[in-house]
Motif scaffolding. Structure first.
Motif, short mmCIF file in Angstrom:
data_model
loop_
_atom_site.label_atom_id
_atom_site.label_comp_id
_atom_site.label_asym_id
_atom_site.label_seq_id
_atom_site.Cartn_x
_atom_site.Cartn_y
_atom_site.Cartn_z
N PHE A 184 0.82 -1.21 0.00
CA PHE A 184 0.00 0.00 0.00
C PHE A 184 0.86 1.26 0.00
O PHE A 184 0.44 2.29 -0.54
CB PHE A 184 -0.95 -0.02 1.20
CG PHE A 184 -2.14 -0.91 0.99
CD1 PHE A 184 -3.17 -0.53 0.15
CD2 PHE A 184 -2.22 -2.15 1.61
CE1 PHE A 184 -4.27 -1.36 -0.07
CE2 PHE A 184 -3.30 -2.98 1.41
CZ PHE A 184 -4.33 -2.59 0.56
N ALA A 231 1.66 1.65 -3.59
CA ALA A 231 0.46 2.10 -4.32
C ALA A 231 0.18 3.58 -4.07
O ALA A 231 -0.13 4.34 -5.00
CB ALA A 231 -0.73 1.25 -3.92
N VAL A 260 -1.97 -2.54 -6.16
CA VAL A 260 -2.65 -3.26 -5.07
C VAL A 260 -2.99 -4.69 -5.50
O VAL A 260 -2.76 -5.65 -4.74
CB VAL A 260 -3.93 -2.51 -4.65
CG1 VAL A 260 -4.78 -3.37 -3.70
CG2 VAL A 260 -3.57 -1.19 -3.98
#
Length: 644
Positions: A582, A585, A597
């Motif tokens: 994350f 991302a 993701v």
């Protein structure tokens, strides 16, 4: 956790009836043949009926020829088909010869076609030469070499510019190589060849007899379709032959397979004068039907005895488990099947494996995906591991609900927690600093409980095998359980609960005395088991030797327990890996967010599933199995033809 009850079979009869007996045993599909010497101590007056399986050669040859055709011939029921060995051999030899001829014809044409295509490819690189290849190859004072040279090597030829004979004439090129020719005087041929070999020159065989490359290329272009047509015709002849004889081939192949298997019974049988003896094992539920069929053969005498009374003969083991544990027989058999009087650990493995896997791979979304993948592996690919991954994925999803993780989204389930329990957010925040110690201590607690259970299983197995010494005094016996549990409970109570447990009476009665029993386990076990020579040759030597072994014993308790730290560690690893996904991302953002993701989830799921599967299996084999399980049994392998 059980094995099927076995019956030992002892069959004696007249030689004239042995084929009928073998047929009955083979057709039953449940008879596991054994060596007569395993049942009779003195077999010196017995002789072997047959040392070689006469069906091996015709069956092997037929299967080898069939394999060349790439055609599958299913095994079928041939109980009503009874040709003689001579008829079987004649058919197998005939079909083998005919198939081999057809296959050889096809392969010969295929080789010609492949050679023509390779020649076409090589010749195409020299089309620019307007001279007959054969004339160049037969020069009297010069040797010609056709081939290709890496482009980076061609540049190095400039270092030989002072030598007029080290030169390379380019005819064509591709992305990485120049194709062409170099010449070498006969007296310097070896020297120049070594130079070009050092430059990674690759020879190619250009066959252009009395033709220029262009003319030869045109001939090859005309020849290849003709060879392809011949190859198709050869394949059609082979297919026509196989289609015409498919049913007969299947029947004869099946009969040969069946008789080959039945001959395994014959090779283990022994003869005494005009009588034969066959011994083996059958599951208890099939004993009566087999006995009923054998009794119809007049000369035959058959005796059955319970496998529990024949432990010294090492009865083969057939695992018998419920639907939940059945897939995990794969792991049990991979380690080794249990002895007949040993506990079957499959159910224990099934329960502990899926629980530990679920905790270590805790994620709702990834767990569901893992179950789907496992189901597909099982249903489509028929992979045994698929049956194991399916329940593991379910427990992973359940554990994911507890930890609140869905494809790495740690707070996606917060509304559910609020609706059901009134929490503002999930109760367990894996990455919170205060949660780390709880996870680590919880993992150790799981390890302590599982190790104690494993020790209790050892006690049960030992009593079952009437090895009372091991049950009472071994490191995994009663003394081991008391010592290990007392040390753990004492340390936890003293260090974490503030309880003054480790007093003199506690230490002496529950730690020192059990440890002394473990220390003197060997002589005590012999004494309890009723052995006359129970004392060691030298008490001094025994004590010195066991002082060092005692260190190993204590370390085994510690290392076995600490190994379960990986359970808590993988919970943290999963959360940490998804956090990295994350972060990446969020860094990319925009349209790149969701692809990262998704790809991150796939990578984590594949990598972590593999690691967790291996690590949990390691815990099963090294930490728990070592406490109670040997896996030294014989697998049940009945003589049975599996038809399609």
């Amino acid at each position: 956790m059980a094995v099927s009850s076995m019956q030992a079979v002892n069959i004696i009869g007249v030689m004239d009836d042995i084929d009928d007996v073998i047929t009955v045993l083979g057709e039953s599909g449940v008879f596991h043949p054994d060596d007569v010497s395993n049942f009779y101590s003195d077999t010196r007056s017995f002789t072997h009926l047959q040392t070689k399986n006469i069906y091996a050669d015709p069956l092997t040859n037929l299967k080898a020829s069939i394999g060349l055709t790439k055609r599958n011939f299913p095994l079928v029921d041939v109980s009503d088909f009874n040709p003689t060995f001579k008829e079987l051999k004649i058919f197998a030899d005939k079909v083998t010869k005919e198939i081999d001829i057809l296959v050889d014809d096809k392969e010969f044409i295929a080789e010609q076609l492949l050679e023509a295509k390779e020649n076409l490819n090589d010749t195409s690189h020299f089309v620019g030469l307007d001279v007959e290849i054969q004339k160049i190859l037969t020069l009297k004072y010069l040797k010609a070499r056709f081939g290709r040279l890496p482009k980076e090597s061609y540049e190095k030829l400039s270092t030989y510019k002072d030598d007029p004979y080290i030169d390379f004439t380019i005819c064509s090129e591709d992305k990485s190589h120049y194709w062409g020719i170099y010449f070498a005087p006969v007296d310097r041929c070896s020297e120049i060849d070594r130079v070009f070999s050092g430059l990674y020159f690759e020879n190619c065989d250009v066959v252009g007899v009395n033709n220029t490359p262009q003319t030869h290329l045109e001939k090859l272009q005309a020849l290849i379709p003709k060879l392809q047509s011949k190859l198709d015709e050869a394949q059609k002849r082979l297919d026509k032959y196989l289609d015409m004889h498919a049913e007969r081939i299947s029947r004869y192949l099946s009969k040969l397979e069946e008789l080959y298997l039945y001959a395994k019974i014959r090779t283990k049988a022994l003869q005494y004068n005009n009588s034969f003896i066959i011994v083996g094992w059958v599951p208890e539920e099939f004993a009566k039907p087999i006995k009923h069929r054998l009794k119809k053969i007049k000369s035959v005498s058959v005796e059955f005895s319970d496998g529990k009374k024949e432990i010294k003969k090492s009865p083969p083991v057939k695992l018998k488990n419920c639907f939940l544990a059945k897939p995990f027989e794969f792991y049990t058999e991979m380690y080794g099947v249990p002895k007949y009087n040993e506990i079957d650990p499959t159910l224990f493995v099934a329960i502990t494996y899926i629980i530990l896997f679920g905790i270590m791979f805790a994620d709702v979304g990834q767990g569901i995906c893992l179950s789907i993948v496992g189901l597909l592996m099982w249903k489509i690919k028929k992979m045994k591991i698929g049956k194991i991954l399916f329940p593991c994925g379910i427990t992973s999803a359940i554990a994911g609900l507890v930890f609140g993780s869905v494809f790495g989204f740690e707070h996606l389930l917060d509304p559910m927690y609020k609706a059901l329990f009134g929490f503002d957010e999930k109760p367990i925040e894996v990455m919170a600093p205060e949660m780390t110690n709880i996870l680590i201590m919880g993992a150790i607690g799981i390890g302590v409980v599982l190790l104690i259970i494993a020790m209790f299983l050892n006690v049960y197995t030992s009593f079952r095998q009437k090895d009372y010494g091991r049950a009472l005094f071994s490191t995994s016996g009663v003394a081991g359980i008391i010592f290990y549990a007392s040390v753990v409970f004492g340390l936890v109570g003293q260090l974490f609960l503030g309880m003054n447990i480790l007093n003199a009476a506690y230490v002496i009665c529950l730690i020192v005395i059990p440890f002394l029993l473990i220390f003197f386990a060997e002589p005590l076990s012999r004494l309890v088991n009723g052995e006359q020579d129970w004392q060691p040759e030298s008490w001094g030597g025994y004590i010195v030797e066991n002082l060092f072994e005692s260190i190993e014993v204590i370390l085994s308790y510690v290392t076995n327990t600490m190994s379960f730290l990986r359970v808590g560690a993988f919970v943290l690893v999963h959360a940490g890996m998804m956090m990295v996904v994350f972060v990446l991302a969020d860094t990319v953002g925009g349209v790149g967010y969701w692809p990262i993701v998704v790809l991150g989830n796939i990578l984590v799921m594949v990598l972590e599933a593999l690691l967790v599967a291996i690590q949990v299996l390691r815990l099963e084999y090294y930490e728990m199995f070592s406490r109670f399980y040997s896996g030294e049994g014989r697998p049940y392998e009945p003589v049975r033809l599996v038809t399609e």
